[in-house]
Scaffold this active site. Structure first.
Site, mmCIF file in Angstrom:
data_model
loop_
_atom_site.group_PDB
_atom_site.id
_atom_site.type_symbol
_atom_site.label_atom_id
_atom_site.label_comp_id
_atom_site.label_asym_id
_atom_site.label_seq_id
_atom_site.Cartn_x
_atom_site.Cartn_y
_atom_site.Cartn_z
ATOM 1 N N CYS A 2 10.094 -13.219 -5.761
ATOM 2 C CA CYS A 2 11.444 -13.482 -6.274
ATOM 3 C C CYS A 2 11.896 -12.393 -7.256
ATOM 4 C CB CYS A 2 11.475 -14.806 -7.009
ATOM 5 S SG CYS A 2 10.823 -16.191 -6.075
ATOM 6 N N ARG A 27 10.949 -6.371 -2.708
ATOM 7 C CA ARG A 27 9.920 -7.290 -3.184
ATOM 8 C C ARG A 27 9.656 -8.416 -2.180
ATOM 9 N NH1 ARG A 27 9.302 -6.955 -8.858
ATOM 10 N NH2 ARG A 27 8.652 -9.116 -8.915
ATOM 11 N N TRP A 74 11.789 -16.112 -2.844
ATOM 12 C CA TRP A 74 10.694 -16.110 -1.861
ATOM 13 C C TRP A 74 10.131 -17.518 -1.914
ATOM 14 C CZ3 TRP A 74 5.206 -16.355 -1.801
ATOM 15 C CH2 TRP A 74 4.584 -15.758 -0.695
ATOM 16 N N ASN A 100 11.631 -17.561 -11.473
ATOM 17 C CA ASN A 100 10.467 -17.062 -10.717
ATOM 18 C C ASN A 100 9.249 -17.798 -11.245
ATOM 19 O OD1 ASN A 100 12.212 -15.206 -9.671
ATOM 20 N ND2 ASN A 100 11.338 -13.433 -10.737
ATOM 21 N N GLY A 101 8.355 -18.203 -10.372
ATOM 22 C CA GLY A 101 7.143 -18.880 -10.828
ATOM 23 C C GLY A 101 7.058 -20.279 -10.249
ATOM 24 N N GLU A 481 -8.684 -1.237 5.433
ATOM 25 C CA GLU A 481 -7.320 -0.920 5.016
ATOM 26 C C GLU A 481 -6.442 -0.573 6.225
ATOM 27 O OE1 GLU A 481 -5.559 -1.424 2.617
ATOM 28 O OE2 GLU A 481 -3.931 0.001 2.673
ATOM 29 N N LYS A 485 -3.051 -2.619 7.236
ATOM 30 C CA LYS A 485 -1.745 -1.969 7.401
ATOM 31 C C LYS A 485 -1.113 -2.392 8.721
ATOM 32 C CE LYS A 485 -0.850 -1.014 4.264
ATOM 33 N NZ LYS A 485 -1.676 -1.183 3.110
ATOM 34 N N GLU A 488 -0.032 -6.133 8.689
ATOM 35 C CA GLU A 488 1.086 -6.427 7.798
ATOM 36 C C GLU A 488 2.429 -6.079 8.414
ATOM 37 O OE1 GLU A 488 -0.111 -4.057 4.258
ATOM 38 O OE2 GLU A 488 0.503 -5.861 3.201
ATOM 39 N N HIS A 504 -23.005 -7.506 16.225
ATOM 40 C CA HIS A 504 -23.391 -8.856 15.801
ATOM 41 C C HIS A 504 -22.268 -9.858 16.059
ATOM 42 C CE1 HIS A 504 -27.054 -7.279 14.076
ATOM 43 N NE2 HIS A 504 -26.334 -6.308 13.545
ATOM 44 N N LYS A 603 6.248 -7.897 -2.265
ATOM 45 C CA LYS A 603 5.669 -6.681 -2.842
ATOM 46 C C LYS A 603 4.703 -7.012 -3.973
ATOM 47 C CE LYS A 603 4.910 -2.344 -3.361
ATOM 48 N NZ LYS A 603 3.912 -1.786 -2.427
HETATM 49 C C1 AGP Z 1 -0.684 -4.049 0.522
HETATM 50 O O1 AGP Z 1 -0.206 -3.397 1.638
HETATM 51 C C2 AGP Z 1 -0.322 -5.430 0.402
HETATM 52 N N1 AGP Z 1 1.031 -5.695 0.596
HETATM 53 C C3 AGP Z 1 -1.063 -6.313 -0.572
HETATM 54 O O2 AGP Z 1 -2.301 -6.543 0.003
HETATM 55 C C4 AGP Z 1 -1.269 -5.811 -2.022
HETATM 56 O O3 AGP Z 1 -2.132 -4.727 -2.032
HETATM 57 C C5 AGP Z 1 -1.820 -6.966 -2.873
HETATM 58 O O4 AGP Z 1 -0.898 -8.012 -2.907
HETATM 59 C C6 AGP Z 1 -2.184 -6.529 -4.284
HETATM 60 O O5 AGP Z 1 -1.067 -6.043 -4.959
HETATM 61 P P1 AGP Z 1 -1.203 -5.240 -6.309
HETATM 62 O O6 AGP Z 1 -1.948 -3.994 -6.006
HETATM 63 O O7 AGP Z 1 0.195 -4.989 -6.750
HETATM 64 O O8 AGP Z 1 -1.963 -6.112 -7.270
#
Ligand code: AGP
Length: 608
Positions: A2, A27, A74, A100-101, A481, A485, A488, A504, A603
């Site tokens: 949010c 975000r 969000w 937010n929260g 990673e 990517k 996501e 395995h 974000k």
């Molecule tokens: C990364 O591509 C992600 N969107 C997500 O995993 C992110 O790395 C994670 O939420 C941690 O965020 P931060 O590094 O801002 O703490």
């Protein structure tokens, strides 16, 4: 996650609020809204979906005023529809709130307010705040907000306006970031500096427990007993251009291509080539402190957790200190072994991730020293840690983290270099590592220059439904990673594994429809990974191999090759992750996915 924006001043607020909301789109959100004091009453416009829908709602029924608040939501409590979008109005329409929260005792408060006759119009926890403030109002908005907050359990960043005390915005923070943008004859409020940067660089970061009363020509920060609190004005030193796309089709692509500079910036003024070490000003750890460390815990989420895994290998290899990498969300709910000689490294791009922040606080509570490796300057983790290393990667807007990841690994390497040189690492080895770090920006550029070849591979695999990513040693976290990517942003199912672990279980998945990405540079485990590639080929799998040499051992095993330059084994994941980012990006674009704002993702994840 949010976003909150607020404006009070001589200008029409609506366009400023919309502009601020747009700047926070990255975000992640699923509805948006604004509330304005139009001189007579509070008017609210909201819409489910993108900000363009909100603009259409405003165009159909215009609203303006010089005091206003806005929000991108969000969804947590209740579906992402118009009635759950913020701002929420109190029963008599005199109070509007954005939040937010999460209010943890919302259902108890809701019941109590319903007993008093309040009728709820949404499924949100936020609506209780609006009714509570109305119920407790006795002439001063800040007093009513403070009384309401005393009844609330949970986390919040809120902004409140009222037609009964109209010349102000009251904001409060507990666990969800907020800052005041200090203007000339006007003031702003935002949860993210990017929302107000076009108008002012002067900001006041609010701390947990702060209440801000923002008027047109002044602002004050008070505590929950209405006692004044001194708060410094900080200056934002990055530019608007850095949060604009600058000719690139997406922020993610721009950020991938920025990596030669972002990695350079992470090292700037820190890398000591001659001494084979690093100078890190914000560590707050003396020579003795560095020698006293018995063990290190690195805590993080998502991509930051992957960089932490590389950090573990770096620190154990060079500094010979035992390291554990913990998911922040798990760390805080178990009974970890932490002593006063534990160093807790906290990795976070945003510096606001709720789980990571809570893990850091828990580590502190147990007596550990905390060290934040954070990108966003002034973020909560950066302000609460005992010492820190800013990444200086510049604003990262794309939800999928790219340049922050490579800068995190570089920052971890710098820290390791410093730590290891204080302990056993020789100057000769230190110099070798420092030289290899120094060479990285140009090497990343070399990889980027090969982007068209990666794009061609993406074209071939854009319709795949599954992917495997395999690597060994330092490149296993890079495999994780790469898979993250792809998941996501393209919504293709992808898994990362240590290459030898494939036999395995995951090997059962291999057939001619399964693309397998191998990270197989010429390193200490090269011969081992060749065997794993053979295992895939023997089962008709299709191989995409990231490698660093024309290796005879690989002939006949590679269906698609991506070449990267050679570096030390420990820095290889930095170079290997760049084509993996590009591969995910091009596949997502070819599938028509919304690359910068993938579905369901935010974000910075500021809720637990
Ligand atoms: C990364 O591509 C992600 N969107 C997500 O995993 C992110 O790395 C994670 O939420 C941690 O965020 P931060 O590094 O801002 O703490």
């Amino acid at each position: 996650m949010c976003g909150i924006i607020g404006y009070i001043g001589p200008r029409e607020a609506t366009p400023l609020l919309i502009e601020g909301l747009r700047r926070m789109e990255y975000r992640g959100y699923d509805s948006a809204g604004v509330a304005l004091w139009d001189g007579e009453a509070i008017e609210v416009r909201r819409a489910a979906g993108k900000i363009a829908k909100l603009e259409a709602a405003i165009a159909a029924d215009p609203v303006d005023g010089m005091v206003g608040i806005g929000h991108t939501r969000w969804a947590t409590h209740g579906a992402p529809n118009e009635r759950n979008a913020h701002p929420h109005l109190s029963a008599d329409g005199s109070v509007a709130v954005v939040h937010n929260g999460i209010i943890e005792n919302a259902s108890v408060l809701r019941g109590a307010l319903q007993d008093l006759g309040y009728v709820f119009r949404s499924d949100t926890d936020t609506e209780v705040i609006a009714h509570l403030v109305q119920e407790l109002f006795d002439g001063s908005l800040e007093e009513a907000v403070i009384h309401a907050l005393r009844k609330i359990e949970g986390t919040y960043g809120i902004a409140v306006i009222s037609s009964r005390d109209p010349g102000k915005i009251v904001a409060a923070r507990k666990g969800s970031p907020l800052l005041i943008g200090v203007g000339n004859g006007e003031n702003f409020l935002a949860s993210d500096a990017s929302a107000i940067l076009a108008h002012t660089r002067q900001v006041v970061y609010l701390d947990d427990g702060d209440v801000a009363v923002i008027e047109r020509d002044s602002y004050r920060v008070i505590d929950l007993n209405a006692m004044p609190l001194p708060r410094d004005v900080d200056r934002i030193d990055w530019d608007l251009a850095e949060i604009e796309r600058g000719g690139y089709a997406h922020f993610m692509l721009k950020e991938i291509f920025e990596q030669p500079q972002s990695v350079e910036n992470t090292m700037r003024g820190r890398l000591m080539l001659e001494d084979g070490t690093a100078k890190l000003g914000g560590l707050n750890l003396s020579h003795e402190d560095l020698l006293r460390i018995d063990n290190i815990i690195i805590t993080a989420c998502g991509t930051s957790w992957h960089s932490a895994l590389i950090g573990e290998l770096l620190i154990e290899e060079l500094a010979r200190i035992p390291v554990e990498v913990e998911y922040a969300s798990e760390f805080r709910y178990r009974n970890p072994i932490v002593t006063e000689r534990t160093l807790c490294i906290v990795m976070s791009q945003s510096g606001e991730t709720a789980d990571t922040l809570a893990a850091m606080r828990e580590a502190k509570r147990r007596g550990a020293r905390t060290l934040g490796l954070v990108n966003v300057v002034g973020s909560t983790i950066a302000r609460e840690d005992d010492g820190g290393v800013y990444l200086h990667a510049g604003p990262e807007i794309g939800v999928a983290s790219t340049k922050a990841f490579t800068s995190q690994v570089v920052a971890l390497a710098l820290f390791t270099l410093k730590l290891a040189r204080k302990r056993d690492l020789s100057v000769v080895r230190g110099r070798e590592i420092a030289q290899a770090l120094h060479a990285l920006p140009a090497q990343i550029q070399e990889v980027l220059d090969r982007a068209p070849a990666v794009e061609a591979i993406a074209e071939r695999f854009k319709d795949a439904t599954n992917f495997l990513y395999l690597g060994r040693g330092f490149n296993f976290p890079a495999a994780l990673e790469g898979a993250l990517k792809l998941k996501e942003i393209s919504y293709i199912h992808a898994e990362g594994y240590p290459a030898a672990e494939m036999k395995h279980g995951p090997i059962a998945l291999i057939d001619e429809h399964m693309p397998v990405v191998f990270i197989a540079p010429h390193d200490a485990v090269f011969d081992k990974i060749v065997s794993n590639i053979q295992e895939v080929k023997a089962r008709s799998g299709t191989t995409i191999v990231i490698t660093s040499r024309d290796e005879p051992a690989l002939r006949g095993l590679i269906d698609h090759e991506i070449r990267i330059p050679e570096t030390l084994d420990m820095l290889m994941p930095i170079l290997a992750s760049v084509p993996l980012q590009l591969l995910a990006y091009y596949i997502a674009v070819k599938r028509g996915a919304h690359v910068d704002q993938p579905r369901n993702l935010a974000k910075s994840v500021t809720v637990e």
